[in-house]
Design a protein around this motif. Structure first.
Motif, PDB file in Angstrom:
ATOM      1  N   SER A   9      41.309  24.085  39.259  1.00 51.23           N
ATOM      2  CA  SER A   9      41.181  25.566  38.582  1.00 51.23           C
ATOM      3  C   SER A   9      40.093  26.488  39.136  1.00 51.23           C
ATOM      4  CB  SER A   9      41.127  25.109  36.930  1.00 51.23           C
ATOM      5  OG  SER A   9      39.587  25.134  36.702  1.00 51.23           O
ATOM      6  N   LEU A  10      40.119  27.812  39.154  1.00 54.83           N
ATOM      7  CA  LEU A  10      39.237  28.601  39.277  1.00 54.83           C
ATOM      8  C   LEU A  10      39.128  29.634  38.267  1.00 54.83           C
ATOM      9  CD1 LEU A  10      40.541  29.813  42.919  1.00 54.83           C
ATOM     10  CD2 LEU A  10      38.843  28.438  42.524  1.00 54.83           C
ATOM     11  N   VAL A  11      37.817  30.236  38.131  1.00 58.43           N
ATOM     12  CA  VAL A  11      37.356  31.250  37.313  1.00 58.43           C
ATOM     13  C   VAL A  11      36.886  32.210  38.311  1.00 58.43           C
ATOM     14  CG1 VAL A  11      35.966  32.121  35.483  1.00 58.43           C
ATOM     15  CG2 VAL A  11      37.051  29.673  35.464  1.00 58.43           C
ATOM     16  N   VAL A  12      37.411  33.287  38.256  1.00 60.25           N
ATOM     17  CA  VAL A  12      37.261  34.487  39.224  1.00 60.25           C
ATOM     18  C   VAL A  12      36.898  35.883  38.362  1.00 60.25           C
ATOM     19  CG1 VAL A  12      37.828  35.915  41.177  1.00 60.25           C
ATOM     20  CG2 VAL A  12      38.785  33.457  41.103  1.00 60.25           C
ATOM     21  N   GLY A  13      35.826  36.414  38.790  1.00 59.35           N
ATOM     22  CA  GLY A  13      35.727  37.808  38.296  1.00 59.35           C
ATOM     23  C   GLY A  13      34.014  38.244  38.572  1.00 59.35           C
ATOM     24  N   GLN A  18      33.433  38.428  31.885  1.00 60.34           N
ATOM     25  CA  GLN A  18      34.376  37.600  31.772  1.00 60.34           C
ATOM     26  C   GLN A  18      35.300  37.607  32.884  1.00 60.34           C
ATOM     27  OE1 GLN A  18      34.925  36.047  28.742  1.00 60.34           O
ATOM     28  NE2 GLN A  18      36.578  34.961  29.569  1.00 60.34           N
ATOM     29  N   GLY A  19      35.814  36.536  33.278  1.00 61.65           N
ATOM     30  CA  GLY A  19      36.678  36.279  34.657  1.00 61.65           C
ATOM     31  C   GLY A  19      38.142  36.042  34.007  1.00 61.65           C
ATOM     32  N   ILE A  20      38.878  35.681  35.056  1.00 59.35           N
ATOM     33  CA  ILE A  20      40.334  34.932  34.771  1.00 59.35           C
ATOM     34  C   ILE A  20      40.328  33.627  35.104  1.00 59.35           C
ATOM     35  CG2 ILE A  20      41.407  37.188  34.744  1.00 59.35           C
ATOM     36  CD1 ILE A  20      42.574  36.463  37.577  1.00 59.35           C
ATOM     37  N   LEU A  21      40.988  32.991  34.394  1.00 59.77           N
ATOM     38  CA  LEU A  21      41.188  31.565  34.743  1.00 59.77           C
ATOM     39  C   LEU A  21      42.494  31.573  35.693  1.00 59.77           C
ATOM     40  CD1 LEU A  21      40.640  28.481  34.383  1.00 59.77           C
ATOM     41  CD2 LEU A  21      41.871  28.594  32.332  1.00 59.77           C
ATOM     42  N   ASN A  50      49.791  36.257  41.469  1.00 64.18           N
ATOM     43  CA  ASN A  50      50.562  37.382  40.976  1.00 64.18           C
ATOM     44  C   ASN A  50      49.475  38.556  41.440  1.00 64.18           C
ATOM     45  OD1 ASN A  50      48.805  38.377  39.076  1.00 64.18           O
ATOM     46  ND2 ASN A  50      49.505  36.844  37.554  1.00 64.18           N
ATOM     47  N   ARG A  51      50.343  39.634  41.450  1.00 66.52           N
ATOM     48  CA  ARG A  51      49.548  40.787  42.059  1.00 66.52           C
ATOM     49  C   ARG A  51      48.214  41.110  41.517  1.00 66.52           C
ATOM     50  NH1 ARG A  51      54.903  44.119  43.452  1.00 66.52           N
ATOM     51  NH2 ARG A  51      54.919  43.580  45.619  1.00 66.52           N
ATOM     52  N   ASP A  52      47.973  41.027  40.069  1.00 74.20           N
ATOM     53  CA  ASP A  52      46.855  41.468  39.417  1.00 74.20           C
ATOM     54  C   ASP A  52      45.652  40.517  39.839  1.00 74.20           C
ATOM     55  OD1 ASP A  52      48.007  43.728  38.211  1.00 74.20           O
ATOM     56  OD2 ASP A  52      48.652  42.440  36.326  1.00 74.20           O
ATOM     57  N   SER A  53      46.279  39.189  39.807  1.00 72.94           N
ATOM     58  CA  SER A  53      45.172  38.220  40.091  1.00 72.94           C
ATOM     59  C   SER A  53      44.851  38.341  41.364  1.00 72.94           C
ATOM     60  CB  SER A  53      45.768  36.776  39.697  1.00 72.94           C
ATOM     61  OG  SER A  53      46.115  36.513  38.388  1.00 72.94           O
ATOM     62  N   ARG A  54      45.699  38.540  42.506  1.00 73.31           N
ATOM     63  CA  ARG A  54      45.373  38.884  43.949  1.00 73.31           C
ATOM     64  C   ARG A  54      44.506  39.864  44.043  1.00 73.31           C
ATOM     65  NH1 ARG A  54      50.488  39.864  47.062  1.00 73.31           N
ATOM     66  NH2 ARG A  54      51.258  38.335  45.321  1.00 73.31           N
ATOM     67  N   LYS A  55      44.603  41.093  43.309  1.00 75.43           N
ATOM     68  CA  LYS A  55      43.719  42.098  43.371  1.00 75.43           C
ATOM     69  C   LYS A  55      42.203  41.920  42.936  1.00 75.43           C
ATOM     70  CE  LYS A  55      43.182  46.842  42.037  1.00 75.43           C
ATOM     71  NZ  LYS A  55      43.822  47.924  41.255  1.00 75.43           N
ATOM     72  N   LEU A  56      42.384  40.899  42.035  1.00 70.83           N
ATOM     73  CA  LEU A  56      40.816  40.680  41.441  1.00 70.83           C
ATOM     74  C   LEU A  56      40.274  39.735  42.388  1.00 70.83           C
ATOM     75  CD1 LEU A  56      38.803  40.740  39.129  1.00 70.83           C
ATOM     76  CD2 LEU A  56      39.891  38.793  38.008  1.00 70.83           C
ATOM     77  N   VAL A  57      40.806  38.553  42.694  1.00 69.63           N
ATOM     78  CA  VAL A  57      40.192  37.654  43.714  1.00 69.63           C
ATOM     79  C   VAL A  57      39.844  38.251  45.062  1.00 69.63           C
ATOM     80  CG1 VAL A  57      41.098  35.505  42.444  1.00 69.63           C
ATOM     81  CG2 VAL A  57      42.303  36.391  44.445  1.00 69.63           C
ATOM     82  N   GLU A  58      40.632  39.380  45.497  1.00 73.70           N
ATOM     83  CA  GLU A  58      40.282  39.849  46.869  1.00 73.70           C
ATOM     84  C   GLU A  58      39.093  40.752  46.718  1.00 73.70           C
ATOM     85  OE1 GLU A  58      43.967  41.672  47.887  1.00 73.70           O
ATOM     86  OE2 GLU A  58      44.617  39.684  49.089  1.00 73.70           O
TER      87      GLU A  58
END
Length: 169
Positions: A9-13, A18-21, A50-58
């Motif tokens: 798993s990853l937590v990114v933010g 608060q990040g996303i899991l 998904n696109r929203d997660s991709r935008k955050l992690v990029e």
């Protein structure tokens, strides 16, 4: 029984927020740790975000906590915490693969600057501890430092990483 039930798993933010899991996706990673003054780093690939997660992690400078392990053992444990240095999403057959380059402590290493000074007779261990705290990162127990002192005191102005190098040398 072989270890077959892997988990990751990853937590990114943004750091301190608060990040996303991200879990239940395919991951691959490589971690390089070093005892030199260069940063520990990791390369990481995630498939089909998904696109929203991709935008955050990029987003450069976002923090990433990576966990991996086997359910038959102790389960996923933190194996790397770092900052996104660079990322890119590419088509890989039928999948979308997002590749990252992460550095451990990159923002503090890159941006931390301080002015410090100590009176004559200060110990090397005291200087090293004070410089390490300037990075504003968790500090593990320091190794035993020889009982060396700075008879003229110690002072430094500039990047904190350069002060750390000066003290360690």
């Amino acid at each position: 029984m072989p270890h077959v039930d892997r988990g990751a798993s990853l937590v990114v933010g943004q750091s301190g927020k608060q990040g996303i899991l991200i879990e239940d996706l395919r991951f691959s990673f490589k971690i390089e740790k070093t005892l030199s003054e260069t940063l520990n780093n990791s390369t990481l690939s995630i498939y089909n975000l998904n696109r929203d997660s991709r935008k955050l992690v990029e987003t450069p400078n976002n923090a990433v906590i990576m966990k991996a392990g086997y359910a038959q053992d102790i389960g996923p444990v933190t194996c790397f915490t770092g900052i996104v240095r660079r990322s890119l999403t590419v088509r890989d057959g039928v999948d979308w693969r997002t590749d990252f380059e992460l550095d451990d402590g990159m923002i503090a290493y890159r941006d931390s600057k301080h002015t410090i000074s100590f009176a004559p007779g200060v110990s090397g261990g005291a200087v090293l501890s004070a410089v390490a705290q300037k990075f504003n990162l968790p500090i593990r127990a320091l190794p035993t430092i020889p009982n060396k002192t700075y008879p003229q005191g110690f002072s430094f102005v500039g990047r904190t990483r350069e002060a750390m190098t000066k003290v360690c040398n």
